[in-house]
Scaffold this active site. Structure first.
Site, mmCIF file in Angstrom:
data_model
loop_
_atom_site.group_PDB
_atom_site.id
_atom_site.type_symbol
_atom_site.label_atom_id
_atom_site.label_comp_id
_atom_site.label_asym_id
_atom_site.label_seq_id
_atom_site.Cartn_x
_atom_site.Cartn_y
_atom_site.Cartn_z
ATOM 1 C CD GLU A 26 -3.127 -0.505 2.509
ATOM 2 O OE1 GLU A 26 -3.806 -1.387 2.850
ATOM 3 O OE2 GLU A 26 -2.703 0.469 3.282
ATOM 4 C CG ASN A 58 -6.478 5.087 11.679
ATOM 5 O OD1 ASN A 58 -7.664 5.357 11.544
ATOM 6 N ND2 ASN A 58 -5.444 5.236 11.382
ATOM 7 C CB CYS A 91 -0.947 1.994 8.185
ATOM 8 S SG CYS A 91 0.391 0.739 7.968
ATOM 9 C CB CYS A 137 2.154 -2.206 16.283
ATOM 10 S SG CYS A 137 3.872 -2.106 16.226
ATOM 11 C CB CYS A 165 4.965 -5.164 9.422
ATOM 12 S SG CYS A 165 5.835 -4.413 10.637
ATOM 13 C CB SER A 205 7.848 6.149 10.770
ATOM 14 O OG SER A 205 7.201 5.876 12.047
ATOM 15 C CB CYS A 259 2.394 7.837 3.141
ATOM 16 S SG CYS A 259 2.737 6.367 4.649
ATOM 17 C CB SER A 295 6.006 4.187 16.322
ATOM 18 O OG SER A 295 5.704 4.670 15.143
ATOM 19 C CG LEU A 296 7.641 6.369 23.030
ATOM 20 C CD1 LEU A 296 8.963 5.555 22.751
ATOM 21 C CD2 LEU A 296 7.749 7.605 24.079
ATOM 22 C CG HIS A 297 2.446 4.183 19.382
ATOM 23 N ND1 HIS A 297 1.986 5.288 18.984
ATOM 24 C CD2 HIS A 297 3.076 3.427 18.355
ATOM 25 C CE1 HIS A 297 2.340 5.202 17.448
ATOM 26 N NE2 HIS A 297 2.989 4.253 17.261
ATOM 27 C CB CYS A 342 -0.421 -1.630 12.999
ATOM 28 S SG CYS A 342 0.241 -1.854 11.127
ATOM 29 N N GLY A 401 5.561 -2.154 7.203
ATOM 30 C CA GLY A 401 7.044 -2.610 7.463
ATOM 31 C C GLY A 401 7.782 -1.661 8.270
ATOM 32 C CD GLU A 402 11.305 -0.440 12.175
ATOM 33 O OE1 GLU A 402 10.081 -0.427 12.741
ATOM 34 O OE2 GLU A 402 11.845 0.102 11.641
HETATM 35 S S1 SF4 Z 1 2.971 0.093 13.249
HETATM 36 FE FE1 SF4 Z 1 4.619 -0.048 11.704
HETATM 37 S S2 SF4 Z 1 5.848 -1.435 12.743
HETATM 38 FE FE2 SF4 Z 1 4.192 -1.620 13.864
HETATM 39 S S3 SF4 Z 1 2.872 -3.605 12.806
HETATM 40 FE FE3 SF4 Z 1 2.426 -1.730 11.729
HETATM 41 S S4 SF4 Z 1 3.743 -1.609 10.037
HETATM 42 FE FE4 SF4 Z 1 4.690 -2.715 11.576
#
Ligand code: SF4
Length: 353
Positions: free
Chosen positions: A91, A302, A345, A115, A111, A190, A104, A218-220, A118, A158-159
């Protein structure tokens, strides 16, 4: 077969010289690929049929293709489902701001990070994306919209720091002035907090200069125990380690860090969360000798069906922002683009798996 889009300008030059061609041909071809955004070798009108044929014997020229596109009726945001050469789906999102357009992009198909909020991680990691594939996400959006992209955020699925070499190659290709020529300062990467990757970014140099890309963390969560419940990577790297690594990046580059904080109703939006977030950021970034506090990007989470998380309402988001401000930390609530088109995402891809 290797894709011609994956070659840096100097690699392309070496290849053409090996093929007995003049060096300047490399500049022409690199410009077709990365400045003019041509989707196939055939589109290179000033390159001979013979040379295009010989390149096609060595390299794949298949660009990524648009499998699906949803356009927001609210703000013109376009969400793309792209198909890669091996039929993998990824995407990307095209966002319009008043003075520029932003892509983006994804850096991996799926991934592995897990998380909980996500959708990109629901099917796990399929594979890393190549540098050329990442660049082509931008070019495909430019072709489809007829608009120039000047800003890029590597915040899709993805990371990126677990696909480090391809990420660096991608940066080299899209910042090359013979091609797209993007400014590093208009590129944001990110990460969910891969400490060795952040430290590698801090050491990375081009010539004698450190990188100038923007780093978003991405701390959250402000407490390790809470973070572990939201992001499995927190079992590996504690918050203080992640922030220390981000501080190293800041010290090397003087680029202000952004902290991404997904607000989850009743999970990480309490008074204690705001106070602790302010405390750890001040402790890490605001020393007596130097420092600049990160910007906090508050993102109402989201709603992904699988997570069960809910976002606070607008008043709740504003209240958290105000609490941070009372502690001397500035935050902004991310403007939501494309909220009518599976804006989160991974959601579009998830529906196609
Ligand atoms: S937020 Fe980023 S690192 Fe975390 S699962 Fe989603 S895509 Fe992967």
């Amino acid at each position: 077969m290797k894709s011609i889009y994956d070659l840096t300008a100097s690699e392309l030059k070496e290849e053409l010289v090996r093929m007995g061609e003049k060096e300047y041909r490399a500049g022409q071809i690199f410009s077709w690929l990365h400045a003019k955004g041509v989707s196939h070798l055939d589109g290179m009108t000033d390159i001979s049929r013979d040379l295009k044929g010989r390149l096609a014997e060595r390299f794949s020229d298949r660009g990524i293709s648009v499998s699906k596109c949803q356009e927001s009726a609210l703000d013109g945001t376009r969400k793309y489902l792209f198909e890669l050469e091996d039929a993998t789906l990824i995407e990307g999102v095209f966002m319009q701001y008043r003075d520029w357009n932003t892509s983006c992009i994804s850096s991996q198909a799926g991934c592995a990070m897990g998380c909980r909020f996500c959708a990109s991680t629901v099917g796990g990691l399929k594979r890393d994306m190549t540098a050329g594939e990442m660049a082509q996400e931008i070019y495909a959006m430019e072709r489809d919209t007829g608009s120039r992209v000047s800003h890029v955020v590597v915040m899709g699925s993805g990371e990126p720091l677990l696909n480090y070499d391809n990420l660096m190659r991608f940066l080299d290709i899209i910042t090359d002035s013979r091609g797209k020529g993007l400014s590093q300062r208009n590129i944001t990467v990110s990460t969910c907090g891969i400490v060795p990757g952040i430290e590698a970014l801090a050491r990375e140099k081009r010539g004698r200069e450190h990188l100038q890309i923007n780093l978003a963390i991405s701390l959250h969560a402000a407490f390790d125990e809470k973070r572990k419940k939201i992001m499995p990577i927190a079992e590996r790297y504690g918050i203080s380690e992640v922030l220390d690594a981000a501080r190293k990046y800041y010290d090397a580059t003087h680029r202000r860090i952004t902290i991404e904080y997904a607000l989850i109703d009743g999970v990480n939006d309490t008074d204690e969360d705001a106070a602790e977030l302010a405390r750890i950021l001040k402790k890490t970034f605001f020393t007596s000798s130097s420092g600049s506090l990160p910007l906090i990007n508050l993102i109402p989470v989201n709603p992904v069906t699988e997570s069960g998380f809910k976002r606070p309402d607008r008043a709740g988001c504003l209240a958290f922002k105000n609490k941070l401000e009372n502690f001397g930390i500035n935050g902004s609530i991310r403007r939501e683009l494309g909220s009518d088109i599976d804006g989160a995402c991974g959601q579009l891809r998830l529906k196609s798996l």
